[in-house]
Design an enzyme around this catalytic site. Sequence first.
Site, PDB file in Angstrom:
ATOM      1  N   ASN A   1     -12.752  -9.212   2.818  1.00 26.67           N
ATOM      2  CA  ASN A   1     -14.002  -8.579   3.252  1.00 26.67           C
ATOM      3  C   ASN A   1     -14.184  -7.129   2.814  1.00 26.67           C
ATOM      4  OD1 ASN A   1     -11.926  -8.038   5.116  1.00 26.67           O
ATOM      5  ND2 ASN A   1     -13.371  -7.618   6.753  1.00 26.67           N
TER       6      ASN A   1
ATOM      7  N   GLY B   1      -6.003  -9.341   8.672  1.00 33.43           N
ATOM      8  CA  GLY B   1      -6.600 -10.671   8.682  1.00 33.43           C
ATOM      9  C   GLY B   1      -6.745 -11.203  10.096  1.00 33.43           C
TER      10      GLY B   1
ATOM     11  N   GLU C   1      -3.266  -5.533  11.331  1.00 33.97           N
ATOM     12  CA  GLU C   1      -4.641  -5.174  11.707  1.00 33.97           C
ATOM     13  C   GLU C   1      -5.411  -6.475  11.740  1.00 33.97           C
ATOM     14  OE1 GLU C   1      -7.858  -5.229  11.147  1.00 33.97           O
ATOM     15  OE2 GLU C   1      -8.714  -3.245  10.900  1.00 33.97           O
TER      16      GLU C   1
ATOM     17  N   CYS D   1     -14.091  -6.317  10.989  1.00 28.32           N
ATOM     18  CA  CYS D   1     -13.313  -6.403  12.230  1.00 28.32           C
ATOM     19  C   CYS D   1     -13.755  -5.376  13.254  1.00 28.32           C
ATOM     20  CB  CYS D   1     -11.830  -6.216  11.921  1.00 28.32           C
ATOM     21  SG  CYS D   1     -11.111  -7.531  10.931  1.00 28.32           S
TER      22      CYS D   1
END
Length: 456
Positions: free
Chosen positions: A130, A205, A227, A261
């Site tokens: 992303n 991820g 993360e 995220c």
Amino acid sequence: MLTVTNPATGKIIQEIEPDSAKSVESALEAAQKRFISWRQTSFAERADLLRAVAGIMRKKVEELAPLMTQEMGKPIREARGEVEKAAWCAEHYAEHGEAYLAREEIGSDATRSYVQYLPLGPVLGILPWNAPFWLAFRFAAPALMAGNTCLMKHDPHVPACAKAIADVFEEAGAPPGLFQALRIETPAVEAVIRDTRVRAVSFTGSARGGAAVAAIAASEIKPAVLELGGSDPSIVLADADLDKAAEVLTLSRIINAGQSCIAAKRLIIEEPVYDAFTEKMQARLAALKVGDPADPATDIGPIARADLRDELHRQVSETVKAGARLHLGGKIPEGPGFFYPVTLLSDVTPGMCAFNEETFGPVAVLIKTPDEKRALELANDTPYGLAASVWTGSERGEAIAREIEAGQVSVNGIVKTDPRLPSGGIKKSGYGRELGPHGIKEFVNAQQVWVGPART
């Protein structure tokens, strides 16, 4: 086979044979061999390389940015900004890395005692699709500045981005083995983590993937930074600047088509301003343009993959079925590509799908709260703890921040990652920190040195 699909068209644009076992072994050996010499370089030498890398990236923005647009659908305006931000990360650690790792004198019974920060060795970065450039540099810039070497296992859907990053290091004069891209499929990753030459792992991820990586790393007694996902709350209280909050939270929710995220995902609004805020959000979201990510006028591109869009639509559909109100979007459009409309859901309550699960797409979720106390309960009612924001008076916001279970809280501002500030989560959002002075210390040996004779 690594298969690349353009999410704007749904068509396969490239198929790449993964690296052979022999190639992976060569990369591991090169990383270990280079570490022996790289760890002896000065901070000035490491900084010169990072500055050279940043300079090349800034010159090649128009070559690098379209790779993200083609492989994962990032709107071209955002893609250009991501390349620039990645360059900034390299420059930041070139400027501040030495100070971050300065020796710390600590008094004891020794004539002299201190802690010095020494590199560990080859570090493996396992990265998602992303933010292909930013996440690569968030991992690599501090690790390299600390004296480690880097092996980057990027997502299989962005191989051109991965190659371009490695090529930039080569063009900048990085010695062989310092920074390498491994183009391997997911099942091959475990063996790399377990290899004795890999000394630490950085993973970005899903919580599921992070749990698997953490278990493997722990079984080999290797440090890891994770993360992971987030169901990030944003609390808007009655004394907030509603126009500013609506403006910023709209942007936070739709950056990268909402595939972030740390995007604002659950907007918890105090009852006296709930209706007014809903109207402001609806007006701003309705004005956004969904379309071709290569068009500079596009605000929101496609979802990266068909399965991700299907999952997002399931979450929206189940939430509406459970009683939420649908103001905008909520239907998969006809035509090619994996586009999803900007969607606004209100009257969402605990137990509904969009409250309980992380929504990875342009879906804004509004939740009504009677007061601050209940707002905090709702904000913390999640297994995640990555990021959050609070909209109220500054002093009150700072007090509320202490009660929020998240690794990062913004008061009256957008939640973002910044090379100067540490970023990371708690609970199922992971552990460890990236960026800032804290991030560079994750992959070093904090070595205590005691120098005698003892003082009497």
